[in-house]
Scaffold this motif. Sequence first.
Motif, mmCIF file in Angstrom:
data_model
loop_
_atom_site.group_PDB
_atom_site.id
_atom_site.type_symbol
_atom_site.label_atom_id
_atom_site.label_comp_id
_atom_site.label_asym_id
_atom_site.label_seq_id
_atom_site.Cartn_x
_atom_site.Cartn_y
_atom_site.Cartn_z
ATOM 1 N N ALA A 10 10.229 25.857 78.936
ATOM 2 C CA ALA A 10 11.373 26.433 79.386
ATOM 3 C C ALA A 10 12.112 27.346 78.485
ATOM 4 O O ALA A 10 12.748 28.144 78.690
ATOM 5 N N ILE A 11 12.266 26.451 77.175
ATOM 6 C CA ILE A 11 13.018 27.251 76.043
ATOM 7 C C ILE A 11 12.392 28.329 75.789
ATOM 8 O O ILE A 11 12.791 29.203 75.430
ATOM 9 N N ALA A 12 10.995 28.186 75.673
ATOM 10 C CA ALA A 12 10.281 29.296 75.184
ATOM 11 C C ALA A 12 10.398 30.755 76.310
ATOM 12 O O ALA A 12 10.536 31.832 75.951
ATOM 13 N N GLN A 13 10.246 30.209 77.534
ATOM 14 C CA GLN A 13 10.447 31.252 78.511
ATOM 15 C C GLN A 13 11.781 32.055 78.344
ATOM 16 O O GLN A 13 12.052 33.151 78.987
ATOM 17 N N THR A 14 12.910 31.493 77.792
ATOM 18 C CA THR A 14 14.086 32.157 77.891
ATOM 19 C C THR A 14 14.265 33.233 77.073
ATOM 20 O O THR A 14 15.040 34.024 76.965
ATOM 21 N N LYS A 17 14.174 37.582 78.377
ATOM 22 C CA LYS A 17 15.361 37.436 79.422
ATOM 23 C C LYS A 17 15.195 38.276 80.563
ATOM 24 O O LYS A 17 15.856 37.935 81.445
ATOM 25 N N ASP A 18 14.301 39.032 80.658
ATOM 26 C CA ASP A 18 13.962 40.245 81.732
ATOM 27 C C ASP A 18 13.136 39.328 82.805
ATOM 28 O O ASP A 18 12.855 39.881 83.834
ATOM 29 N N ALA A 19 12.293 38.703 82.356
ATOM 30 C CA ALA A 19 11.345 37.952 83.171
ATOM 31 C C ALA A 19 11.845 36.736 83.987
ATOM 32 O O ALA A 19 12.639 35.837 83.417
ATOM 33 N N GLU A 20 11.460 36.451 85.262
ATOM 34 C CA GLU A 20 11.842 35.198 86.067
ATOM 35 C C GLU A 20 11.108 34.051 85.362
ATOM 36 O O GLU A 20 9.943 34.311 84.841
#
Length: 214
Positions: A10-14, A17-20
Amino acid sequence: GATLAVCGDAIAQTKDKDAEYDKRRAASFAVFDMAYRALQHFSFPIIVAHCHGQYLGSLPMVGETFDASQLAAMEQTLASQLGIVPFLYYPAFFALTGAIQGLNASGAVTRAKENFFPLMKRNLLFWIPVQFVQFGYIQEDLQIPFLSVCGLAWTFILSVSAGSTKNYTPDKEVQEAMLTNSSNKHTEMAMASEAINEEEDVSTSAMMADAATY
């Protein structure tokens, strides 16, 4: 372990910023982490039982430089990083995360080929110091919790480096093929146009030569 894996991902996915938030990607990390934790519970006691430093200690100068506990820790670390990681950890990672995220066999193989060696380098730089401490200074019954905490940081690195499969999906492959075909067509058209222009130039030169003769 799985909860920490989801948190690390989750931290990596942040970072994007443009992706859900990708739930399937998170689920793939959770399943992979649970599967690998089970493997660790099985494999680490075997490594500890069979690697006491006797192999490294038999090497010239090495046995005189380090004590028995240090030799055992180094031996166990190498057994894990050069045995379990390349032959069990990464095959399981690419297979499970790819399958859960909807990647086909061809895409999974391509993803593994492109990412294995870069990930292996990061893996050695991160985990060799961690596992040396683990095997050398952490009690055996506390090693898995210790690795779980370190795994949070590693999952972030792993997810940023190769967590997403979007670049290897069939749709992506079709798009790339269409772009390649389109580029090839444009190239062929450009070459044909150049050939026509050259022919016209030759015809014009011939006509001018004939006119000069008359």
